[in-house]
Scaffold this active site. Structure first.
Site, PDB file in Angstrom:
ATOM      1  N   ASN A 143      11.615 -45.340   9.268  1.00 38.16           N
ATOM      2  CA  ASN A 143      11.685 -45.536   7.805  1.00 38.16           C
ATOM      3  C   ASN A 143      12.161 -44.260   7.099  1.00 38.16           C
ATOM      4  O   ASN A 143      12.017 -44.127   5.887  1.00 38.16           O
ATOM      5  CB  ASN A 143      10.325 -45.971   7.249  1.00 38.16           C
ATOM      6  CG  ASN A 143       9.245 -44.905   7.424  1.00 38.16           C
ATOM      7  OD1 ASN A 143       9.479 -43.867   8.055  1.00 38.16           O
ATOM      8  ND2 ASN A 143       8.077 -45.143   6.869  1.00 38.16           N
ATOM      9  N   HIS A 145      11.053 -41.123   7.746  1.00 40.35           N
ATOM     10  CA  HIS A 145      10.106 -40.013   7.639  1.00 40.35           C
ATOM     11  C   HIS A 145      10.487 -38.875   8.598  1.00 40.35           C
ATOM     12  O   HIS A 145      11.133 -39.084   9.627  1.00 40.35           O
ATOM     13  CB  HIS A 145       8.658 -40.475   7.853  1.00 40.35           C
ATOM     14  CG  HIS A 145       8.275 -40.873   9.238  1.00 40.35           C
ATOM     15  ND1 HIS A 145       7.611 -42.043   9.522  1.00 40.35           N
ATOM     16  CD2 HIS A 145       8.428 -40.259  10.437  1.00 40.35           C
ATOM     17  CE1 HIS A 145       7.382 -42.113  10.818  1.00 40.35           C
ATOM     18  NE2 HIS A 145       7.874 -41.044  11.397  1.00 40.35           N
ATOM     19  N   GLU A 150       5.979 -39.659   4.657  1.00 43.14           N
ATOM     20  CA  GLU A 150       6.366 -41.059   4.464  1.00 43.14           C
ATOM     21  C   GLU A 150       7.054 -41.239   3.113  1.00 43.14           C
ATOM     22  O   GLU A 150       6.739 -40.546   2.146  1.00 43.14           O
ATOM     23  CB  GLU A 150       5.102 -41.934   4.475  1.00 43.14           C
ATOM     24  CG  GLU A 150       4.341 -41.914   5.795  1.00 43.14           C
ATOM     25  CD  GLU A 150       4.855 -42.939   6.780  1.00 43.14           C
ATOM     26  OE1 GLU A 150       6.085 -43.079   6.919  1.00 43.14           O
ATOM     27  OE2 GLU A 150       4.017 -43.601   7.410  1.00 43.14           O
TER      28      GLU A 150
HETATM   29  C1  GLP Z   1       6.756 -40.064  14.499  1.00 37.41           C
HETATM   30  C2  GLP Z   1       6.360 -38.594  14.365  1.00 37.41           C
HETATM   31  C3  GLP Z   1       7.563 -37.738  14.206  1.00 37.41           C
HETATM   32  C4  GLP Z   1       8.617 -38.270  15.144  1.00 37.41           C
HETATM   33  C5  GLP Z   1       9.164 -39.547  14.567  1.00 37.41           C
HETATM   34  C6  GLP Z   1      10.140 -40.272  15.497  1.00 37.41           C
HETATM   35  O1  GLP Z   1       5.991 -40.897  13.740  1.00 37.41           O
HETATM   36  N1  GLP Z   1       5.420 -38.293  13.331  1.00 37.41           N
HETATM   37  O2  GLP Z   1       7.241 -36.393  14.437  1.00 37.41           O
HETATM   38  O3  GLP Z   1       9.650 -37.337  15.276  1.00 37.41           O
HETATM   39  O4  GLP Z   1       8.102 -40.383  14.180  1.00 37.41           O
HETATM   40  O5  GLP Z   1       9.479 -40.821  16.584  1.00 37.41           O
HETATM   41  P1  GLP Z   1      10.219 -41.376  17.867  1.00 37.41           P
HETATM   42  O6  GLP Z   1      10.939 -40.227  18.459  1.00 37.41           O
HETATM   43  O7  GLP Z   1       9.144 -41.907  18.760  1.00 37.41           O
HETATM   44  O8  GLP Z   1      11.156 -42.424  17.400  1.00 37.41           O
END
Ligand code: GLP
Length: 248
Positions: A143, A145, A150
């Site tokens: 989304n 973030h 968020e």
């Molecule tokens: C998570 C973490 C982030 C991470 C992002 C992407 O919620 N808080 O630090 O980089 O979302 O996650 P992923 O690499 O599993 O897609």
């Protein structure tokens, strides 16, 4: 979008490149703390980094261990290092254990702190007291973030304790048996203020599931609905993606 941009055909090549950049950082002279992220994007990156570092001659590997100082972006409220879904446990499994790092050199917010609001403040102060982040590694939430900032989120958002969105709990459910309801409802995160305060930022985006949000990031001007968009104005931004993330 300003900043340096690299695209790799294969996720493994992307992971190798990011590991190379982290290795360079860890081999430099006076090192400011590294800012680290967790999540699926970082798993192959850390595996590639471990392979590189364990192949070093013992004196060089020891030098890396001695100079290591990192701060993770975030942690779930209510989880500690012994909870396998915590980011602290992820760091133990992926870096601390395999590299034989002193755990105190790999810092995260304390998800078990009795007062998460105060813990978020303490953690930001600890980052500042260590000189601020040199290189900040970032993944991209589906989304938009970064860390757990968020949407909606402005560029001056401080480090804080916050509630996670339904979208983020769905995104991260895999680490909790696939059940979004088991993903903790809250987290402590470094704010966009601290993230944008890093000297350099390495944003890594991998996989077709991120194609939609990456396309928005490349197209839209900075705004609160897409927290990662505030990175666009950072003079030290480097964006590294794979073909699947770029084209879906
Ligand atoms: C998570 C973490 C982030 C991470 C992002 C992407 O919620 N808080 O630090 O980089 O979302 O996650 P992923 O690499 O599993 O897609």
């Amino acid at each position: 979008m300003a900043g340096r941009f690299e695209c790799f055909e294969q996720p493994s090549a992307l992971a190798g490149r990011v590991a190379e950049l982290l290795h360079q950082e860890l081999s430099g002279g006076l090192m400011r703390p590294l800012g680290l992220a967790t999540g699926r994007t970082m798993e192959p990156v850390y595996a590639a980094l471990v392979a590189r570092l364990l192949a070093l001659p013992p004196d060089q590997l020891n030098a890396v261990r001695q100079r290591w100082c990192s701060f993770n972006l975030d942690e779930y409220v209510g989880l500690g290092p012994t909870d396998c879904g915590s980011f602290a446990a992820e760091m133990d499994r992926q870096l601390v254990g395999p590299l034989g790092l002193e755990p105190a050199r790999v810092q995260l917010p304390d998800g078990l702190a009795a007062d998460p609001v105060a813990e978020a403040r303490r953690y930001a102060e600890a980052v500042g007291a260590a000189g601020g982040i040199g290189l900040q590694l970032l993944g991209l939430g589906s989304n938009g973030h970064v860390g757990f900032n968020e949407p909606p989120c402005g560029p001056h958002a401080p480090s804080r304790s916050l509630s996670l969105s339904a979208a983020t709990r769905r995104q991260n459910a895999a680490a909790f048996g696939g059940d979004p309801a088991r993903v903790p409802a809250g987290a402590i995160t470094l704010g966009l203020e601290q993230i944008l305060g890093a000297e350099r930022i390495l944003l890594v985006v991998s996989g077709a599931a991120k194609a939609g949000i990456l396309a928005r990031l490349l197209r839209e001007p900075p705004g609160p609905s897409l927290p990662a968009s505030w990175l666009q104005g950072h003079p030290g931004l480097r964006l590294i993606v794979d073909r699947a993330a770029l084209e879906g």
